[in-house]
Design a protein around this motif. Structure first.
Motif, mmCIF file in Angstrom:
data_model
loop_
_atom_site.group_PDB
_atom_site.id
_atom_site.type_symbol
_atom_site.label_atom_id
_atom_site.label_comp_id
_atom_site.label_asym_id
_atom_site.label_seq_id
_atom_site.Cartn_x
_atom_site.Cartn_y
_atom_site.Cartn_z
ATOM 1 N N THR A 51 60.040 -39.731 48.793
ATOM 2 C CA THR A 51 59.304 -40.165 50.038
ATOM 3 C C THR A 51 59.078 -38.940 50.820
ATOM 4 O O THR A 51 59.923 -38.674 51.418
ATOM 5 C CB THR A 51 59.621 -41.622 50.566
ATOM 6 N N VAL A 52 58.350 -38.270 51.186
ATOM 7 C CA VAL A 52 57.662 -37.142 51.849
ATOM 8 C C VAL A 52 57.289 -37.600 53.128
ATOM 9 O O VAL A 52 56.051 -38.068 53.273
ATOM 10 C CB VAL A 52 57.358 -35.904 51.228
ATOM 11 N N GLU A 53 57.504 -37.042 54.392
ATOM 12 C CA GLU A 53 56.787 -37.375 55.699
ATOM 13 C C GLU A 53 56.085 -36.138 56.261
ATOM 14 O O GLU A 53 56.833 -35.160 56.447
ATOM 15 C CB GLU A 53 57.412 -38.022 56.734
ATOM 16 N N TRP A 54 54.820 -36.242 56.351
ATOM 17 C CA TRP A 54 54.296 -35.027 56.975
ATOM 18 C C TRP A 54 54.839 -34.783 58.307
ATOM 19 O O TRP A 54 55.125 -35.640 59.175
ATOM 20 C CB TRP A 54 52.831 -35.121 57.163
ATOM 21 N N TYR A 111 56.726 -33.069 45.489
ATOM 22 C CA TYR A 111 57.988 -33.591 45.593
ATOM 23 C C TYR A 111 57.670 -35.425 45.590
ATOM 24 O O TYR A 111 58.530 -36.225 45.056
ATOM 25 C CB TYR A 111 58.709 -33.360 47.062
ATOM 26 N N ARG A 112 56.532 -35.677 46.081
ATOM 27 C CA ARG A 112 56.219 -37.003 45.733
ATOM 28 C C ARG A 112 56.269 -37.478 44.162
ATOM 29 O O ARG A 112 56.462 -38.417 43.727
ATOM 30 C CB ARG A 112 54.819 -37.591 46.280
ATOM 31 N N ASP A 113 55.659 -36.447 43.291
ATOM 32 C CA ASP A 113 55.548 -36.614 42.138
ATOM 33 C C ASP A 113 56.986 -36.724 41.503
ATOM 34 O O ASP A 113 57.395 -37.359 40.553
ATOM 35 C CB ASP A 113 55.125 -35.173 41.378
ATOM 36 N N VAL A 141 54.376 -31.223 49.296
ATOM 37 C CA VAL A 141 54.308 -32.650 49.543
ATOM 38 C C VAL A 141 53.899 -33.180 48.291
ATOM 39 O O VAL A 141 54.416 -34.312 47.840
ATOM 40 C CB VAL A 141 53.153 -33.043 50.772
ATOM 41 N N ARG A 142 52.866 -32.887 47.519
ATOM 42 C CA ARG A 142 52.455 -33.441 46.525
ATOM 43 C C ARG A 142 53.585 -33.271 45.253
ATOM 44 O O ARG A 142 53.475 -34.395 44.437
ATOM 45 C CB ARG A 142 51.106 -32.666 45.857
ATOM 46 N N LEU A 144 62.103 -34.570 54.336
ATOM 47 C CA LEU A 144 62.488 -35.650 53.318
ATOM 48 C C LEU A 144 63.959 -36.251 54.089
ATOM 49 O O LEU A 144 64.669 -35.572 53.994
ATOM 50 C CB LEU A 144 63.144 -34.620 52.173
ATOM 51 N N HIS A 180 63.695 -43.793 47.986
ATOM 52 C CA HIS A 180 63.166 -42.689 47.062
ATOM 53 C C HIS A 180 62.951 -43.365 45.933
ATOM 54 O O HIS A 180 64.168 -43.917 45.428
ATOM 55 C CB HIS A 180 63.965 -41.639 47.315
#
Length: 232
Positions: A27-30, A21-23, A18-19, A42, A160
């Protein structure tokens, strides 16, 4: 009619995914509350999405008990998911139904070996309960089948920062021994492209709209790139 639902990537550390792919500008959803989640999603505005999941290899020891309860193809699929290493691990085909009884009957009539219908659920980070069903095909390299989510889960709007808009294509390697079953299971699908390969499984995924290359050190084994026509 079945169509491409999502591509699954096995990872070792879901929080790191998650960290990272956000970098990378996604936009990533738990999938569940961050402290206990084993998956992350994603999404795109339409079409297939990508799921990252964490599953310790020890779960492979449950292959036979899981198969006894849900059918041999389900046990084989669990062992495949639990196999060590990161990267593309599976592909799901979906129906519009929230119940897979009709889809299972059609697949069995077509001569495809499948598991029993397995009921799943998860609790979203906001506390809402999500229900779904799935069934496994054989061999485990072929796509499996999922129901529609109950309730539907795709966000109303997805943006994104890196420009990615949608999955343009998923390349599936198909071994000679699996060609007939792959064709019977998949049929024609606008997102899937089958190519000859030694083993059956997802090879890579192309995305529409990416503004630049992605750092492979942060992809956790997922082979992702801009759609070829956009690369020129």
């Amino acid at each position: 009619m079945l169509r491409c639902s999502h591509v699954l990537c096995k990872v070792d550390d879901i929080a790191a995914v998650v960290r990272d792919y956000r970098d990378l500008g996604f936009t990533v959803e738990w999938g569940s509350a961050p402290g206990r989640a084993h998956n992350a999603l994603l999404w795109f505005g339409s079409g297939p999405f990508i799921e990252f999941f964490e599953l310790p290899p020890v779960f492979g020891l449950l292959r036979h008990p899981f198969g006894l309860v849900h059918g041999g193809p389900a046990g084989e699929r669990l062992a495949r998911w639990a196999r060590p290493g990161e990267g593309w691990r599976d592909l799901a085909l979906e129906t519009d139904d929230t119940d897979l009884a009709r889809a299972r009957s059609a697949l069995r009539t077509a001569g495809l070996p499948v598991s029993r219908v397995i009921r799943g659920r998860r609790t979203r980070p906001d506390g809402a309960r999500v229900r779904y069903q799935y069934l496994a095909s054989r061999p485990a390299g072929l796509p499996f089948v999922v129901s529609a989510y109950d309730p539907p889960q795709r966000p109303a709007r997805v943006v994104h920062a890196n420009g990615a808009r949608a999955v343009a294509r998923v390349r599936m390697g198909v071994a000679p021994a699996d060609r007939a079953r792959y064709a019977a299971l998949v049929g024609e699908d606008r997102w899937l492209s089958a190519v000859p390969a030694a083993t059956t499984g997802v090879l890579d995924v192309e995305l529409e709209g990416l503004s630049g290359p992605l750092d492979p050190r942060k992809l956790h084994g997922a082979l992702l790139a801009a759609a070829r026509e956009e690369r020129g």
